[in-house]
Design an enzyme around this catalytic site. Structure first.
Site: not given
Ligand code: PBG
Ligand code: ZN
Length: 326
Positions: A249, A196
Site C-alpha cells: 500500500k 505500508k
Molecule cells: C490507518 C489507515 C490509513 C489508510 C488505511 N488505514 C491512513 C494512514 O495511515 O494515515 C489509508 C487508506 C487510503 O488512503 O485510502 N492507519
Molecule cells: Zn493508523
C-alpha cells in the site's frame, strides 16, 4: 518475400474478442474489496468531498451499499470506523457497540456472499490521531500491541472474516494472532498491511476517516518510499508471525513492490489502491482530461498484472459493473 516479417505481433490484436482471449491478466469482481467508512447514528450519509461517490455512512445506510457491492460480485468490504468519542488510548476501537462491530454484525445478518474485513488501527480512535498510544511525542510500540489485539478480538467477536492491521507496529501480527487464538478464533485470517508506506496519497482518506495526526507524521512507523528490499523484510516478518495474506500500500505507484513481493511469497498478495490514487483519477476525469472509466480499469489491470490477487479499491462496485458489461 523474405523481407516480410515472419512474426507479426499485430495478428493477435485484430479483434476485441481475440484480444480478450490472449489477455494475460483478467480482472474479476471477487478480487475487489470496497473500503467503507462507518459512523454512529441512523440515517447518516455525509459525502466525502475529496472522494466523489463515497460517504461516511451509518450502519442502516451502509447496508444497501454492501448489498449493491455483493450483487455485482464484489468479494469483500473493509470497514473503517469513526467513533462518537475519541480519547488518548483510543478505547473506542474495542467498544463492542462501536460503529465497526455493529456494522459487521449487520452485514453478517443481512448480506450474503461478501467477506467483511476489519481494518485495525488506533488513529481513528485516538484524540491525537496517532496509530497507537503516545510516549512523549512518539508512538509507543509495545504498549500499543495489546490494544491492537483487543480491538481485533472485538471485530472477531462481531463476526469479521479477515482482520487487517494497518498500524505498522513491530510485532503486531504475533500479538493479534495470540489474542485471537486465546479467544478461540484460530480459524480467523489475518491480512497484514506489511509494506505500508508513509505516503502523501493517503490525504483524502484522512478527511474521510477523520484520522489526521494532530502533530507530526507517521514516518517513524510506516515505510520510507525509496525502499523495496525492506518491504521483503516486513513481509517475511509478518509471515513468520502468522499473517495469512500480505498487503502492499499504496498500489499504483508501488507496482515494483507488488511484483517483488509476488515473486517472493506464495500467500495471497493484496494491494490497496488508496484514496489519493482514486481521487486523482476522479479529478482528472471530472475535468475531462482523461477517460475515467478506462483509467479505472487500466489502473486495476496494472495492479493485477504486477502480481496482486486481491485489490482494495474505491472503484470496486463501479469496476465490477464495468466488467459485467464487457
Ligand atoms: C490507518 C489507515 C490509513 C489508510 C488505511 N488505514 C491512513 C494512514 O495511515 O494515515 C489509508 C487508506 C487510503 O488512503 O485510502 N492507519
Ligand atoms: Zn493508523
Amino acid at each position: 518475400m523474405s523481407e516480410l516479417p515472419t512474426r507479426r505481433s499485430r495478428r493477435l490484436r485484430q479483434s476485441a474478442i481475440l484480444r480478450r482471449q490472449v489477455a494475460e491478466t483478467r480482472l474479476h469482481p471477487a478480487s475487489f474489496v470496497l473500503p467503507l467508512f462507518v459512523v454512529p447514528g441512523r440515517g447518516v450519509a455525509n459525502p466525502i468531498k475529496s472522494m466523489p461517490g463515497h460517504s461516511q455512512l451509518s450502519v442502516d445506510e451502509l447496508i444497501p451499499v454492501v448489498k449493491e457491492a455483493a450483487s455485482v460480485g464484489v468479494g469483500g468490504v473493509i470497514l473503517f470506523g469513526i467513533p462518537a468519542d475519541k480519547d488518548e488510548v483510543g478505547s473506542g476501537a474495542w467498544d463492542p457497540n462501536g460503529p465497526v462491530p455493529e456494522a459487521i454484525r449487520a452485514i453478517k445478518d443481512e448480506v450474503e456472499d461478501i467477506t467483511v474485513w476489519a481494518d485495525v488501527c488506533m488513529c481513528e480512535y485516538t484524540s491525537h490521531g496517532h496509530c497507537g498510544v503516545l510516549k512523549g511525542d512518539s508512538v509507543d510500540n509495545d504498549e500499543t500491541l495489546p490494544l491492537l489485539a483487543r480491538a481485533s478480538n472485538a471485530y472477531a467477536e462481531a463476526g469479521a472474516d479477515v482482520i487487517a492491521p494497518s498500524d505498522m507496529m513491530d510485532g503486531r501480527v504475533a500479538a493479534i494472532r495470540d489474542g485471537l487464538d486465546e479467544a478461540g478464533y484460530t480459524e480467523l485470517a489475518i491480512c497484514s498491511y506489511s509494506a505500508k508506506y508513509a505516503s502523501a496519497y493517503y490525504g483524502p482518506f484522512r478527511d474521510a476517516a477523520e484520522s489526521a495526526p494532530a502533530f507530526g507524521d507517521r514516518r517513524t512507523h510506516q515505510m520510507d518510499p525509496p525502499n523495496v528490499r525492506e518491504a521483503l523484510v516486513e513481509v517475511s516478518l509478518d509471515l513468520a508471525e502468522g499473517a495469512d495474506m500480505v498487503m502492499v500500500k499504496p498500489a499504483g505507484p508501488y507496482l515494483d513492490v507488488i511484483s517483488a513481493v509476488r515473486s517472493r511469497v506464495d500467500v495471497p498478495v493484496v494491494a490497496y489502491q488508496v484514496s489519493g490514487e482514486f481521487s486523482m483519477i476522479e479529478a482528472a476525469a471530472a475535468n475531462g482530461w482523461v477517460d475515467g472509466e478506462r483509467v479505472m480499469l487500466e489502473s486495476l489491470t496494472a495492479i493485477a498484472r504486477a502480481g496482486a490477487g486481491i485489490t482494495l479499491t474505491y472503484f470496486a462496485t463501479r469496476a465490477a459493473r464495468a466488467l459485467a458489461e464487457v
